[in-house]
Write a protein that holds these residues in place. Sequence first.
Motif, short mmCIF file in Angstrom:
data_model
loop_
_atom_site.label_atom_id
_atom_site.label_comp_id
_atom_site.label_asym_id
_atom_site.label_seq_id
_atom_site.Cartn_x
_atom_site.Cartn_y
_atom_site.Cartn_z
N PRO A 389 0.82 -1.23 0.00
CA PRO A 389 0.00 0.00 0.00
C PRO A 389 0.84 1.26 0.00
O PRO A 389 0.50 2.25 -0.64
CB PRO A 389 -0.83 -0.14 1.29
N VAL A 390 1.96 1.22 0.73
CA VAL A 390 2.82 2.41 0.79
C VAL A 390 3.37 2.74 -0.59
O VAL A 390 3.36 3.90 -1.04
CB VAL A 390 3.96 2.19 1.79
N ALA A 391 3.85 1.69 -1.30
CA ALA A 391 4.39 1.92 -2.64
C ALA A 391 3.30 2.40 -3.59
O ALA A 391 3.53 3.27 -4.44
CB ALA A 391 5.01 0.63 -3.18
N PHE A 392 2.10 1.84 -3.46
CA PHE A 392 1.01 2.24 -4.34
C PHE A 392 0.63 3.70 -4.12
O PHE A 392 0.42 4.45 -5.07
CB PHE A 392 -0.20 1.33 -4.09
N TRP A 396 0.83 7.34 -6.74
CA TRP A 396 -0.15 8.40 -6.98
C TRP A 396 0.36 9.75 -6.50
O TRP A 396 0.05 10.79 -7.09
CB TRP A 396 -1.47 8.05 -6.30
N ALA A 397 1.15 9.75 -5.43
CA ALA A 397 1.71 11.01 -4.96
C ALA A 397 2.69 11.57 -5.99
O ALA A 397 2.72 12.78 -6.25
CB ALA A 397 2.41 10.80 -3.61
N GLU A 398 3.51 10.69 -6.58
CA GLU A 398 4.45 11.15 -7.60
C GLU A 398 3.71 11.65 -8.84
O GLU A 398 4.12 12.64 -9.46
CB GLU A 398 5.39 10.00 -7.99
N LEU A 399 2.60 11.00 -9.18
CA LEU A 399 1.79 11.45 -10.32
C LEU A 399 1.27 12.86 -10.08
O LEU A 399 1.27 13.69 -11.00
CB LEU A 399 0.62 10.50 -10.53
N ALA A 400 0.82 13.12 -8.87
CA ALA A 400 0.25 14.44 -8.57
C ALA A 400 1.28 15.54 -8.71
O ALA A 400 0.95 16.68 -9.03
CB ALA A 400 -0.34 14.44 -7.15
N VAL A 401 2.55 15.20 -8.50
CA VAL A 401 3.61 16.21 -8.56
C VAL A 401 4.19 16.34 -9.97
O VAL A 401 4.31 17.44 -10.51
CB VAL A 401 4.74 15.86 -7.56
N SER A 402 4.52 15.19 -10.59
CA SER A 402 5.25 15.22 -11.86
C SER A 402 4.38 14.89 -13.07
O SER A 402 4.83 15.00 -14.21
CB SER A 402 6.43 14.24 -11.82
#
Length: 611
Positions: A389-392, A396-402
């Motif tokens: 879950p942490v990796a998943f 999404w967090a990286e998607l929101a930024v980059s």
Amino acid sequence: MARRRLARLSEVKGRFFHGARIQSIAAPRRALRRAGPTFREYEVSDFIQEQSSTPGGQDGAGHAEAELAKGPGQAALGVLSGIVTALELAPAVAVRGVDRDGIVRFWNRGSAALYGMPAERAIGQPAAALVAHGESAAEFAAAVECLWRTGQPQAARDWQVRAPDGRALWVYSSMFPVGAAGAAQQMYCMDVDITARKREESALGLVGENFRQLYDKSTDAILLIRDDRIVDVNPAAVALFRCADRERMLGQRLSDFSPLRQADGAVSAPLDAELAARAHADGNCRYDWRYLTCQGELFWAEVLLTSITYDHQYLFYAVIRDISARKQAESSLYLSAQVFDNARDAILVTDRQQRVIAINRAYTDITGFSAAEMTGSVFTVQRGDAEDPVAFHRIWAELAVSDHWQGEITGQRKNGAQYPAWLALTVIREAGGEISNYMGILSDITDRKKSEEHTRHLAEHDFLTDLPNRVLLLDRLSLALGTARRKRTMLAILFLDLDHFKNINDSMGHHVGDLLLKEVARRLIKCVRGVDTVSRQGGDEFIIILADIGGIDQAAHVAATVLQAVTQPYHIGEAELHVSTSIGVSVFPSDGDDMDSLIKNADIAMYHAKE
């Protein structure tokens, strides 16, 4: 076939871009009316090119993954993202998709603006409750029934409808089916608001004294034609055809402003005469046409050619509207649908809540999950390993930024089979910067992984006996020594050499020697545990790693077992061979605490055994 593909793919792309600020999606009405069932086939290979992977060990895998990131999946992603931008800039066209039960399945921003109903309220509602056709309901129902029955688009025409808020509207509507395998599954309607134009036309018919004022102020180009010659034009016509003044148009034929051939290849002059005859017979005729401006520039127009009688003479008045932007949107929609549906990589699209709204055929081919099973579900990677879950959440967090993420995953098909995959995710944003959709491209890299593994196996194993070679032996010995140091256990090295093997090669031939070496390898493997390693160093030399042994006695016991196994008779062809072997043993840590020392001491011990 091309029309069905266009319709079905247009459906997918419409759903695909739901929520983004796409202002114009329209059906290729010109193609439907002018060219019948024939559509130009765009070669998707122009936009997606296969790129082979480079196998070969860890470095090869990294290179292959980098290449894949720039390969067909990424190329498709770039094309589709570009098309989203192009469609966003197109004029407003209301697009709605309706299934066979009459339920709205797609409702774009143009529909929301035209009918005053947001998509989240419209989707799932009966279409008839949102766009009522009033007195024309039976006629519209007949057209819809004909579309479902024949699977063919219906002729575009004007409809008077009523919006949910009670507003009476006029729309110019195109209807075409979308589906798969030749069966229509949804109907798409593309509506253009012509309410203002209808009011103008009504005013022209009802209030003759105001005709000149409306004629001059109309935003549509209006031309009066007598005896095939233009006798009057309004200011909008001069502006549309980009002429210096109205005199440049007066006295010309309308066909003089046409190219030699239309987009479908038809010669303009005879086709223009045919349409004029149809307008004279039926009272009016509506069609799409390509014109040339006074500067020689091509543009698309929608033409309403009406036959009238004035002072005992037949005249035509033509109302012409520039639809170049709409045609460009139709082309972009068709192209994006072709790319989406024909991509070899699986493509999936979600809304901003990560609910799946569209998948292409390749996604079903790769994963086994159908569009019906995926649509509406929250997207999660079908992973064969325990999902982190942490990796998943980090993805999404990286998607929101980059706005982008890509990496290798272990996927799981519908039948439970696992497979290696490369997943690339990207964000689609609205003009204001808010996330509207997510797009994922999934590539099955099973073949590439097999190729890499095969190449790695060849690099690390003896070609004759398929035993680990010196490269793999040293790697495993390094790991075994590290484990022995941590656990304070012992390991042993057995160095074997076949006695007088050269005499067998010289007297009986190398093919017999090769068969003998293969049989020796099989016997050695049977003498050790699964955690041990049997390696061929070349020629008739073999090295065995005995990991985590209880003591020197255990190494001696294995050496005796090996000696007995190797010296048993060999039956190769019709010959019976007897072979002896010499074995040298070294033990960690008493005979050395590093790889070189252990192998060297075992080798020395082997030569002492020969003596």
